[in-house]
Design a protein around this motif. Sequence first.
Motif, PDB file in Angstrom:
ATOM      1  N   VAL A  38      -5.786  48.979  64.317  1.00 58.41           N
ATOM      2  CA  VAL A  38      -5.769  47.981  63.049  1.00 58.41           C
ATOM      3  C   VAL A  38      -7.369  48.978  61.929  1.00 58.41           C
ATOM      4  CG1 VAL A  38      -4.866  46.423  64.221  1.00 58.41           C
ATOM      5  CG2 VAL A  38      -7.511  46.890  64.072  1.00 58.41           C
TER       6      VAL A  38
ATOM      7  N   MET B  31       2.775  38.580  61.469  1.00 53.69           N
ATOM      8  CA  MET B  31       1.514  37.957  60.508  1.00 53.69           C
ATOM      9  C   MET B  31       0.422  39.427  60.904  1.00 53.69           C
ATOM     10  SD  MET B  31      -0.270  34.939  63.098  1.00 53.69           S
ATOM     11  CE  MET B  31       1.079  33.978  62.294  1.00 53.69           C
ATOM     12  N   ASP B  32      -0.583  39.128  60.036  1.00 51.11           N
ATOM     13  CA  ASP B  32      -1.164  40.065  60.303  1.00 51.11           C
ATOM     14  C   ASP B  32      -3.162  39.969  61.804  1.00 51.11           C
ATOM     15  OD1 ASP B  32      -3.979  41.345  60.085  1.00 51.11           O
ATOM     16  OD2 ASP B  32      -3.215  42.064  57.815  1.00 51.11           O
ATOM     17  N   ALA B  33      -2.734  40.553  62.327  1.00 49.44           N
ATOM     18  CA  ALA B  33      -4.465  40.019  63.484  1.00 49.44           C
ATOM     19  C   ALA B  33      -5.475  39.891  62.807  1.00 49.44           C
ATOM     20  CB  ALA B  33      -3.984  41.135  64.433  1.00 49.44           C
TER      21      ALA B  33
ATOM     22  N   GLY C   7       0.536  42.425  67.992  1.00 47.45           N
ATOM     23  CA  GLY C   7       0.966  43.829  67.632  1.00 47.45           C
ATOM     24  C   GLY C   7       1.918  43.951  68.793  1.00 47.45           C
ATOM     25  N   VAL C   8       2.729  42.587  69.065  1.00 45.26           N
ATOM     26  CA  VAL C   8       4.024  42.801  70.239  1.00 45.26           C
ATOM     27  C   VAL C   8       4.909  43.705  69.772  1.00 45.26           C
ATOM     28  CG1 VAL C   8       5.387  40.887  68.347  1.00 45.26           C
ATOM     29  CG2 VAL C   8       5.530  41.269  71.503  1.00 45.26           C
ATOM     30  N   GLY C   9       5.102  44.294  68.839  1.00 40.63           N
ATOM     31  CA  GLY C   9       6.370  45.456  68.530  1.00 40.63           C
ATOM     32  C   GLY C   9       7.357  44.824  68.725  1.00 40.63           C
TER      33      GLY C   9
ATOM     34  N   MET D 101       9.629  46.003  63.197  1.00 41.75           N
ATOM     35  CA  MET D 101       9.789  45.440  64.742  1.00 41.75           C
ATOM     36  C   MET D 101       9.599  44.214  64.967  1.00 41.75           C
ATOM     37  SD  MET D 101       8.499  48.814  65.768  1.00 41.75           S
ATOM     38  CE  MET D 101       7.303  48.867  66.881  1.00 41.75           C
TER      39      MET D 101
ATOM     40  N   TYR E  82      11.658  53.023  68.180  1.00 44.06           N
ATOM     41  CA  TYR E  82      10.519  52.616  69.395  1.00 44.06           C
ATOM     42  C   TYR E  82      10.847  52.606  70.996  1.00 44.06           C
ATOM     43  CZ  TYR E  82       5.680  50.709  71.262  1.00 44.06           C
ATOM     44  OH  TYR E  82       4.642  50.817  71.167  1.00 44.06           O
TER      45      TYR E  82
ATOM     46  N   TYR F  27       5.308  52.236  61.677  1.00 44.86           N
ATOM     47  CA  TYR F  27       6.166  51.288  63.105  1.00 44.86           C
ATOM     48  C   TYR F  27       7.216  50.988  61.760  1.00 44.86           C
ATOM     49  CZ  TYR F  27       2.416  51.937  65.785  1.00 44.86           C
ATOM     50  OH  TYR F  27       1.985  52.586  66.654  1.00 44.86           O
TER      51      TYR F  27
ATOM     52  N   GLN G  38      -1.546  45.844  73.430  1.00 46.04           N
ATOM     53  CA  GLN G  38      -1.621  46.845  73.696  1.00 46.04           C
ATOM     54  C   GLN G  38      -1.250  47.302  72.926  1.00 46.04           C
ATOM     55  OE1 GLN G  38       1.198  44.153  75.356  1.00 46.04           O
ATOM     56  NE2 GLN G  38       1.245  44.459  77.411  1.00 46.04           N
ATOM     57  N   PHE G  39      -2.206  48.414  73.008  1.00 48.44           N
ATOM     58  CA  PHE G  39      -2.117  49.324  71.789  1.00 48.44           C
ATOM     59  C   PHE G  39      -1.950  49.159  70.447  1.00 48.44           C
ATOM     60  CE2 PHE G  39       0.438  50.369  76.414  1.00 48.44           C
ATOM     61  CZ  PHE G  39      -0.316  52.082  77.205  1.00 48.44           C
TER      62      PHE G  39
ATOM     63  N   ASP H   3       3.639  40.604  65.231  1.00 51.53           N
ATOM     64  CA  ASP H   3       3.096  41.330  64.450  1.00 51.53           C
ATOM     65  C   ASP H   3       2.991  41.905  62.823  1.00 51.53           C
ATOM     66  OD1 ASP H   3       3.809  44.457  66.111  1.00 51.53           O
ATOM     67  OD2 ASP H   3       3.958  45.037  64.529  1.00 51.53           O
ATOM     68  N   MET H   4       2.663  43.161  62.260  1.00 45.41           N
ATOM     69  CA  MET H   4       2.108  42.354  60.879  1.00 45.41           C
ATOM     70  C   MET H   4       3.757  43.464  60.485  1.00 45.41           C
ATOM     71  SD  MET H   4      -0.139  45.823  59.715  1.00 45.41           S
ATOM     72  CE  MET H   4       0.733  47.625  60.583  1.00 45.41           C
ATOM     73  N   SER H   5       4.379  44.191  60.889  1.00 44.45           N
ATOM     74  CA  SER H   5       5.811  45.541  60.385  1.00 44.45           C
ATOM     75  C   SER H   5       7.098  44.444  61.028  1.00 44.45           C
ATOM     76  CB  SER H   5       5.527  46.740  61.794  1.00 44.45           C
ATOM     77  OG  SER H   5       6.949  46.732  61.277  1.00 44.45           O
TER      78      SER H   5
HETATM   79  C1  LIG Z   1       1.864  51.418  69.545  1.00 46.48           C
HETATM   80  S1  LIG Z   1       2.656  49.947  68.663  1.00 46.48           S
HETATM   81  C2  LIG Z   1       2.316  48.561  70.227  1.00 46.48           C
HETATM   82  C3  LIG Z   1       3.562  47.928  70.284  1.00 46.48           C
HETATM   83  C4  LIG Z   1       3.468  46.857  71.358  1.00 46.48           C
HETATM   84  N1  LIG Z   1       1.444  46.020  71.792  1.00 46.48           N
HETATM   85  C5  LIG Z   1       3.798  47.595  72.861  1.00 46.48           C
HETATM   86  O1  LIG Z   1       2.775  48.073  73.489  1.00 46.48           O
HETATM   87  O2  LIG Z   1       4.812  48.283  72.370  1.00 46.48           O
HETATM   88  C6  LIG Z   1       1.997  48.966  67.775  1.00 46.48           C
HETATM   89  C7  LIG Z   1       2.374  47.683  67.258  1.00 46.48           C
HETATM   90  O3  LIG Z   1       0.835  47.188  66.475  1.00 46.48           O
HETATM   91  C8  LIG Z   1       1.273  46.365  65.413  1.00 46.48           C
HETATM   92  N2  LIG Z   1       0.057  46.268  64.416  1.00 46.48           N
HETATM   93  C9  LIG Z   1      -0.573  47.584  63.937  1.00 46.48           C
HETATM   94  N3  LIG Z   1      -2.203  46.651  63.343  1.00 46.48           N
HETATM   95  C10 LIG Z   1      -1.459  45.074  62.703  1.00 46.48           C
HETATM   96  C11 LIG Z   1      -2.108  43.960  62.758  1.00 46.48           C
HETATM   97  N4  LIG Z   1      -3.649  44.125  62.164  1.00 46.48           N
HETATM   98  N5  LIG Z   1      -1.423  42.909  62.855  1.00 46.48           N
HETATM   99  C12 LIG Z   1      -0.662  43.111  63.280  1.00 46.48           C
HETATM  100  N6  LIG Z   1       0.080  43.841  63.720  1.00 46.48           N
HETATM  101  C13 LIG Z   1      -0.487  45.046  63.761  1.00 46.48           C
HETATM  102  C14 LIG Z   1       2.312  48.068  64.407  1.00 46.48           C
HETATM  103  O4  LIG Z   1       3.110  46.806  63.926  1.00 46.48           O
HETATM  104  C15 LIG Z   1       3.067  47.817  65.681  1.00 46.48           C
HETATM  105  O5  LIG Z   1       4.214  47.382  65.900  1.00 46.48           O
END
Ligand SMILES: C[S@@+](CC[C@H](N)C(=O)[O-])C[C@H]1O[C@@H](n2cnc3c(N)ncnc32)[C@H](O)[C@@H]1O
Length: 229
Positions: free
Chosen positions: A130, A106-108, A59-61, A84, A29, A22, A124-125, A79-81
């Motif tokens: 994870v 933040m880590d989910a 995971g708001v991206g 992003m 993205y 990410y 979403q996605f 979001d952990m990234s």
């Molecule tokens: C496919 S993207 C989806 C982003 C957004 N929800 C969207 O629909 O456009 C997946 C997202 O999940 C985040 N993610 C993955 N593992 C995570 C975790 N453990 N904690 C928080 N965010 C996480 C990634 O960093 C990435 O931004």
Amino acid sequence: MSKSSRDGAFADPDRHVMEKAYARWAPLYDAVCGPIFESGRRAAAAAARSVGGRILEVGVGTGLSFADYDASCEIVGIDMSAPMVSKALDRLATGQFPHVKSVMVMDASDLAFADGTFDCVVAQFVITLVADAERVLDECARVVRPGGEIILVNHLYSERGLTAAIERLFARPARALGLRPEFPFARLAAWANAHGGVALVERRPIKPLGVYTLVRFRRLAAVQAEAAE
Ligand SMILES: C[S@@+](CC[C@H](N)C(=O)[O-])C[C@H]1O[C@@H](n2cnc3c(N)ncnc32)[C@H](O)[C@@H]1O
């Protein structure tokens, strides 16, 4: 051994692999994934709007969903990234989304919110990506109030036929791209059964192609949860 390995599926994604993926996706993205995920993202936001109130986007991206909400909701995104989240903060800085209250790294699997803080949690996605989906779902259930909802949208494993074979073939190389095509619905259902404090209220394919599945869980009040046991 992880649960998915026990079940014969591929191992759960490695957090560092996802972080790397990410970090690479962040600049591209919105242009590449934005249109691909649009139908699922919008359907999940619409479902969350019908719950309303305080909504946590896990995971708001890059914050593509900000435009899918209005003043009837208050959005907090995590979001952990960091790359992003930086994009999401740029979007927030335009001033067009006053209903978005904060966005943070933040880590989910370790949410820094008190129990029952939110009316709704949306991911979403995310849940298929994870490192420990059950732990993330536990955290989502913890921070949502009784009667509130957890709303997920994802591509889920097709389970049979040619599509499933292609998904299995693609599963390993997909990891490095930050994707996971072989996560089964059964794992979400098993989590809900084991948790005991949530009820599955909806599972539906998203139009027009039905490639994505929207899943809604309702957080039960303690008394309901005991009665369901
Ligand atoms: C496919 S993207 C989806 C982003 C957004 N929800 C969207 O629909 O456009 C997946 C997202 O999940 C985040 N993610 C993955 N593992 C995570 C975790 N453990 N904690 C928080 N965010 C996480 C990634 O960093 C990435 O931004």
